[in-house]
Design an enzyme around this catalytic site. Structure first.
Site, PDB file in Angstrom:
ATOM      1  N   HIS A  98      28.521  -6.463  -1.437  1.00 52.26           N
ATOM      2  CA  HIS A  98      27.304  -5.723  -1.747  1.00 52.26           C
ATOM      3  C   HIS A  98      27.100  -5.698  -3.263  1.00 52.26           C
ATOM      4  O   HIS A  98      27.994  -6.081  -4.026  1.00 52.26           O
ATOM      5  CB  HIS A  98      27.356  -4.295  -1.171  1.00 52.26           C
ATOM      6  CG  HIS A  98      28.457  -3.442  -1.700  1.00 52.26           C
ATOM      7  ND1 HIS A  98      29.587  -3.103  -0.982  1.00 52.26           N
ATOM      8  CD2 HIS A  98      28.610  -2.829  -2.905  1.00 52.26           C
ATOM      9  CE1 HIS A  98      30.372  -2.354  -1.704  1.00 52.26           C
ATOM     10  NE2 HIS A  98      29.804  -2.158  -2.882  1.00 52.26           N
TER      11      HIS A  98
HETATM   12  P1  TYD Z   1      32.046   0.604   1.302  1.00 50.53           P
HETATM   13  O1  TYD Z   1      31.339   0.837   0.024  1.00 50.53           O
HETATM   14  O2  TYD Z   1      31.327  -0.170   2.363  1.00 50.53           O
HETATM   15  O3  TYD Z   1      33.454  -0.087   1.024  1.00 50.53           O
HETATM   16  P2  TYD Z   1      33.725  -1.416   0.154  1.00 50.53           P
HETATM   17  O4  TYD Z   1      33.656  -1.002  -1.291  1.00 50.53           O
HETATM   18  O5  TYD Z   1      35.060  -1.910   0.527  1.00 50.53           O
HETATM   19  O6  TYD Z   1      32.644  -2.362   0.491  1.00 50.53           O
HETATM   20  O7  TYD Z   1      32.480   2.011   1.887  1.00 50.53           O
HETATM   21  C1  TYD Z   1      33.193   2.139   3.109  1.00 50.53           C
HETATM   22  C2  TYD Z   1      32.790   3.437   3.772  1.00 50.53           C
HETATM   23  O8  TYD Z   1      33.131   4.563   2.957  1.00 50.53           O
HETATM   24  C3  TYD Z   1      31.294   3.526   4.032  1.00 50.53           C
HETATM   25  O9  TYD Z   1      31.117   4.124   5.304  1.00 50.53           O
HETATM   26  C4  TYD Z   1      30.785   4.454   2.954  1.00 50.53           C
HETATM   27  C5  TYD Z   1      31.980   5.350   2.659  1.00 50.53           C
HETATM   28  N1  TYD Z   1      32.049   5.776   1.260  1.00 50.53           N
HETATM   29  C6  TYD Z   1      31.853   7.100   0.937  1.00 50.53           C
HETATM   30  O10 TYD Z   1      31.580   7.957   1.803  1.00 50.53           O
HETATM   31  N2  TYD Z   1      31.966   7.502  -0.362  1.00 50.53           N
HETATM   32  C7  TYD Z   1      32.253   6.612  -1.352  1.00 50.53           C
HETATM   33  O11 TYD Z   1      32.360   7.017  -2.539  1.00 50.53           O
HETATM   34  C8  TYD Z   1      32.429   5.225  -1.014  1.00 50.53           C
HETATM   35  C9  TYD Z   1      32.726   4.203  -2.078  1.00 50.53           C
HETATM   36  C10 TYD Z   1      32.326   4.859   0.304  1.00 50.53           C
END
Ligand code: TYD
Length: 142
Positions: A50
């Site tokens: 992303h």
């Molecule tokens: P995501 O950003 O998709 O993970 P990655 O960085 O590995 O792509 O986040 C995973 C899950 O955690 C998603 O459901 C959103 C949640 N999340 C939060 O609730 N708070 C946060 O600060 C972050 C970074 C993620």
């Protein structure tokens, strides 16, 4: 400017071990509002995929290693983050992926805003459209 921008922190080491201090808006030039860590890595499972519209982040790999792939839509660069004193900047509108995370990998991420799903661009196609749209706008004003 290259996509891989690093911040090197001082390590306070002695015979007992190592210590690294993070002071926001001092040795960390970021207005940090949120930190989160990623751990318990499932081997071979990449993450990220992303970009953020506004959010600026700084990533540290506290233990283990992780290969970051960064793209601004025009070029792509990789960096193997495997040193706890080195931070990798993840700027706004940078598509980022984390690959080959070691099983013991712990990523500590500092972010300049609270979690906001609306700030995410999770589709690579949408990211490319936005980047190319901005490019067209920029060239048409010259
Ligand atoms: P995501 O950003 O998709 O993970 P990655 O960085 O590995 O792509 O986040 C995973 C899950 O955690 C998603 O459901 C959103 C949640 N999340 C939060 O609730 N708070 C946060 O600060 C972050 C970074 C993620």
């Amino acid at each position: 400017m290259g996509l891989v921008r690093l911040l090197s922190l001082k390590q306070h080491g002695d015979t007992r071990g190592s210590l690294v201090s993070l002071e926001f808006n001092k040795n960390i030039p970021l207005d940090v509002k949120r930190t989160y860590f990623i751990y318990n890595i499932k081997p071979g499972e990449p993450r990220g995929f992303h970009a953020h519209k506004k959010l600026k982040q700084l990533a540290f790999c506290i233990t283990g290693s992780c290969r970051f792939i960064l793209s601004d839509g025009l070029s792509t660069e990789e960096y193997l983050l495997d040193t706890p004193t080195i931070g990798l900047w993840i700027d706004q509108m940078i598509w980022h992926e984390m690959h080959d995370m070691s099983e013991n990998c712990v990523l500590l991420i500092l972010a300049d805003d609270y979690y906001e799903e609306n700030d995410y661009i999770r589709s690579k196609d949408e990211f490319m459209r936005r980047v190319n749209g901005d490019e067209l706008q920029n060239t048409s004003t010259i």
